[in-house]
Write an enzyme that holds these catalytic residues in place. Structure first.
Site: not given
Length: 333
Positions: A121, A142, A200
């Site tokens: 999650n 991540t 980015y």
């Protein structure tokens, strides 16, 4: 237009639930989950915290990995205050670090606990360009790569648990409808982004990580079937909800967008519903490789439906998490 109206009204789909259903409501019909041990990443706030709370309400034993042990202990105390007697274990885990993932898995396996449920999650939105300690773009590292390695290292334990207990194992990957915002070559974009060969774009980087979650689910379900493991893998879109992840993007424009979209937003109990439904509802038994939204099976984007792209991403991910192979070799591809 019809789908938007159904969403606003919370009309029930084939499952009997809809956008207004809560995590507590969708777990009422679930069998006793007191024999289930669940790992839930990102359970210190928002959707993850509500998912943990509701599974504790239903009797599950929880393992809460977190980068901040203080925040995880606070979550544990809140749950115990509401449901005394819940078995909760807090362990350190930084999903952006492959070594931390390995350490967590080693620690968990040393406890010799069963593992029935893995809910991937945790999520991060990195506003500015940053690399993980493993030289991978931080949002991707991540949201996807850490979860990829975590799942890979726990698969054998989940298969063993399902075989010995007779309880089906389930893996739930929390993605987002934003995955449809990314189009193009995932691996090429990640390479260029990591090597700073392009500007980015935080939103596009986040969309890529969420698309990777969907593709991971597709290939994972295929491999679980080949293994003959009684373990399923599905992914869920929780809906639009203002959690800490989105609050990190404060500013006039963001506040205006959220004000205008407020009628479309879910409460956190509503946003956690699809995760909990896919995690424990009996109607999802045996279902694998699917994408869910509002507690009903839905269709991901065309990019999120490609078995070819899913297989390519898996192969590249294997190389990226290979402890014996430096990541620079992947970036040079």
């Amino acid at each position: 237009m019809l789908e938007t109206v159904r969403y606003l009204l919370g009309s029930a789909g084939a499952s009997g639930f809809g956008s207004k259903s809560t995590a507590e409501e969708v777990t009422e019909a679930s069998p006793d989950v007191s024999l289930i041990t669940a790992i839930i990443t990102g359970a210190t706030s928002g959707i993850g915290a509500e998912t943990a709370r509701v599974l504790a309400m239903r009797g599950a034993r929880l393992v809460l990995p977190a980068r901040s042990l203080k925040a995880a202990e606070e979550t544990k105390e809140r749950i115990l205050g509401e449901f005394p007697g819940t078995k909760i274990i807090v362990l350190p885990l930084d999903l952006s670090s492959l070594s931390s993932v390995r350490s967590f898995v080693s620690h968990f396996l040393s406890l010799r606990l069963p593992l029935n449920l893995l809910i991937n999650n945790a999520g991060k939105f990195s506003h500015n360009y940053a690399l993980s300690e493993d030289s991978v773009e931080l949002t991707f590292a991540t949201n996807y790569l850490g979860h990829f390695l975590l799942t890979k290292l726990l698969l054998e334990k989940m298969a063993e648990t399902a075989a010995s207990t007779g309880i089906e194992g389930r893996i739930v990957n929390v993605t987002s409808g934003i995955h449809s915002w990314f189009s193009g070559d995932c691996l090429q974009y990640l390479n260029l982004l990591t090597r700073k060969k392009m500007p980015y774009d935080a939103t596009r980087a986040y969309a890529l990580s969420k698309l990777a979650n969907v593709l991971h689910t597709i290939e994972l379900s295929t491999r679980l079937e080949r293994m003959g493991a009684r373990v399923t893998a599905n992914c869920v879109h929780p809906g639009i909800v203002r959690t800490r992840l989105t609050r990190d993007r404060e500013g006039f424009l963001t506040d205006l967008v959220f004000f205008m979209a407020s009628k479309l937003m879910k409460t956190i109990p509503q946003a956690a519903a699809t995760t909990c439904y896919v995690a424990v509802h009996p109607a999802v038994a045996g279902v694998s490789g699917k994408y869910y939204a509002d507690c009903n099976e839905a269709s991901p984007s065309p990019s999120g439906s490609s078995r070819v792209e899913a297989a390519l991403l898996w192969s590249a991910s294997e190389e990226m998490v290979d402890a014996k192979r430096p990541l620079e070799s992947f970036h040079a591809m």
